[in-house]
Design a protein around this motif. Structure first.
Motif, short mmCIF file in Angstrom:
data_model
loop_
_atom_site.label_atom_id
_atom_site.label_comp_id
_atom_site.label_asym_id
_atom_site.label_seq_id
_atom_site.Cartn_x
_atom_site.Cartn_y
_atom_site.Cartn_z
N UNK A 6 16.29 5.56 0.28
CA UNK A 6 15.23 4.64 -0.14
C UNK A 6 13.86 5.07 0.36
N UNK A 7 13.84 5.86 1.43
CA UNK A 7 12.58 6.25 2.06
C UNK A 7 12.00 7.54 1.50
N UNK A 8 12.78 8.25 0.68
CA UNK A 8 12.29 9.51 0.11
C UNK A 8 11.09 9.23 -0.79
N UNK A 9 10.01 9.96 -0.58
CA UNK A 9 8.81 9.77 -1.39
C UNK A 9 7.81 8.80 -0.80
N UNK A 10 8.15 8.20 0.34
CA UNK A 10 7.25 7.27 1.01
C UNK A 10 6.94 7.79 2.40
N UNK A 11 5.67 7.71 2.83
CA UNK A 11 5.36 8.10 4.20
C UNK A 11 5.72 6.97 5.16
N UNK A 12 5.67 7.26 6.44
CA UNK A 12 6.14 6.31 7.46
C UNK A 12 5.34 5.01 7.45
N UNK A 13 4.04 5.12 7.19
CA UNK A 13 3.20 3.91 7.18
C UNK A 13 3.64 2.95 6.07
N UNK A 14 4.14 3.50 4.96
CA UNK A 14 4.63 2.66 3.86
C UNK A 14 5.97 2.03 4.19
N UNK A 15 6.88 2.84 4.74
CA UNK A 15 8.21 2.30 5.05
C UNK A 15 8.15 1.30 6.20
N UNK A 16 7.19 1.48 7.11
CA UNK A 16 7.04 0.52 8.21
C UNK A 16 6.64 -0.86 7.69
N UNK A 17 6.00 -0.89 6.52
CA UNK A 17 5.53 -2.15 5.93
C UNK A 17 6.37 -2.58 4.73
N UNK A 18 7.57 -2.01 4.60
CA UNK A 18 8.54 -2.40 3.56
C UNK A 18 8.04 -2.15 2.14
N UNK A 19 7.09 -1.22 1.97
CA UNK A 19 6.55 -0.98 0.64
C UNK A 19 7.49 -0.14 -0.23
N UNK A 20 8.61 0.28 0.33
CA UNK A 20 9.59 1.03 -0.47
C UNK A 20 10.68 0.12 -1.03
N UNK A 21 10.46 -1.20 -1.03
CA UNK A 21 11.47 -2.12 -1.55
C UNK A 21 11.41 -2.26 -3.07
N UNK A 22 10.32 -1.81 -3.69
CA UNK A 22 10.13 -2.08 -5.11
C UNK A 22 11.27 -1.56 -6.01
N UNK A 23 11.83 -0.35 -5.77
CA UNK A 23 12.90 0.12 -6.66
C UNK A 23 14.12 -0.80 -6.70
N UNK A 24 14.54 -1.34 -5.58
CA UNK A 24 15.74 -2.19 -5.62
C UNK A 24 15.46 -3.49 -6.34
N UNK A 25 14.25 -4.01 -6.21
CA UNK A 25 13.90 -5.23 -6.95
C UNK A 25 13.85 -4.96 -8.45
N UNK A 26 13.33 -3.77 -8.81
CA UNK A 26 13.28 -3.41 -10.22
C UNK A 26 14.69 -3.31 -10.81
#
Length: 379
Positions: A222-242
């Protein structure tokens, strides 16, 4: 990095090393004294108000401090939520003000909570009406209900709700401070990280969806393609919601943020769907681990990229339903998403706000999957 307190900002203050306090503390213990002559912090006076009391003496408060945001900083939705919260006896926190005087008359210069108190004031004065779809929790004859107060001015509310609003109690923290320290406090109160849109979505999720999302957020793929600052703020959740939206509608939905938020807000994603996609996430994490040992890093990065992740996870939902093995799915995915996809119109069907393009793009992937595994449509 902005430093809040510096000697340059406060040149009139003597700089004292913390070791001096430590020495004094040791002296107190040694001499068996009862106290130590040091004071810390910023003191304030606590005052208690109701909105009715505030409305009787509005001149005691000033709302024009230059540090404040503009009058329209709060949307109608936010103002309506504040009023509905008051109707449900939900505390909105204290108002913080600077103690000032003009012509020997004391007034409270509001420096925190200004939008809150002025929007409440203006609602009581019937200057605006609640937004459409504004509801509050209630109970009638032992049955829990939702009370619709949409579009109502204060004068239109039932008398008991008018009394509830006027009787709303809040504290005012009154600080006797100069303007420099006032600005310092304002910065500290407002400089913490605000919740981003992804984090705020959790407030509209069921407990099961929250659990599924939180589990997904910890997975490596889930974290591939996102930098640490994004994953720290849960910004990589969008694919599962989609993918939850796609499964819930059987690929008949837009995937833009407004659509996803609307589905969450209206509870249109079921817990069963959440569990189904959670299982697909578990499966895809195993696929990712297998891919790392079988393919070059650049291939793995491309396969699990943000451009492909939604389609890949949606395909994994099919794979779990069909009992496809991890290695078989990986071999197909690596072949098709890396090579075969270029022979289709997948990338010319981009855009999450266009329903037809979303349907076309997902159907291209689904057809390719079925050609390989002859999967039956799941419900």
């Amino acid at each position: 990095m902005i430093k809040l307190i510096t000697p340059e900002k406060y040149p009139d203050r003597l700089i004292v090393d913390a070791s001096v306090i430590l020495a004094d503390e040791e002296k107190v213990v040694r001499d068996e004294k009862e106290d130590i002559d040091w004071l810390f912090g910023v003191e304030f006076q606590r005052e208690s108000y109701t909105l009715e009391k505030y409305m009787e003496r509005p001149s005691k408060f000033k709302h024009d401090d230059p540090s404040q945001r503009g009058e329209k900083a709060w949307s109608l939705r936010k103002k309506s939520e504040a009023i509905s919260s008051i109707c449900m006896s939900i505390d909105l926190g204290p108002i913080k003000a600077q103690k000032k005087s003009l012509n020997k008359v004391l007034y409270r210069n509001v420096i925190e909570g200004n939008q809150r108190i002025t929007s409440n004031r203006d609602y009581i004065k019937n200057l605006w009406a609640l937004e459409e779809e504004t509801y509050i929790f209630g109970e009638h004859e032992g049955e829990r209900v939702l009370i619709d107060i949409s579009g109502l001015y204060f004068k239109d509310l039932p008398k008991m709700l008018q009394r509830r609003i006027l009787g709303y109690q809040f504290d005012v923290y009154l600080y006797d401070i100069d303007d420099n320290l006032k600005d310092e406090l304002y910065y500290r109160w407002n400089n913490y990280e605000a919740h981003n849109k992804s984090e705020l979505k959790k407030a509209h999720m069921t407990t099961q969806i929250q659990l599924s999302v939180n589990k997904y957020l910890k997975m490596n793929f889930s974290k591939v393609g996102f930098n640490e600052s994004k994953t720290d703020r849960s910004e990589h959740m969008e694919p599962i919601l989609a993918v939850m939206a796609l499964v819930q509608t059987n690929n008949n939905t837009k995937l833009n943020q407004d659509t996803i938020e609307e589905m969450l807000y209206r509870n249109k994603i079921s817990d069963d769907t959440s569990l189904l996609v959670e299982g697909a996430s578990d499966f895809l994490e195993q696929v990712y681990e297998a891919a790392q040992s079988q393919y070059q890093p650049k291939i793995v990065k491309k396969l699990f990229s943000n451009k492909l992740k939604v389609s890949l996870l949606y395909s994994a939902v099919h794979a779990v339903a069909d009992g496809v093995r991890v290695d078989d799915f990986l071999q197909w995915a690596a072949d098709w998403f890396i090579v075969g996809i270029s022979e289709t119109e997948y990338f010319t069907s981009g855009g999450d706000a266009n329903l037809n393009k979303v349907i076309t793009r997902i159907n291209i992937v689904t057809d390719a999957y079925r050609d390989q595994f002859m999967s039956q449509e799941f419900s």
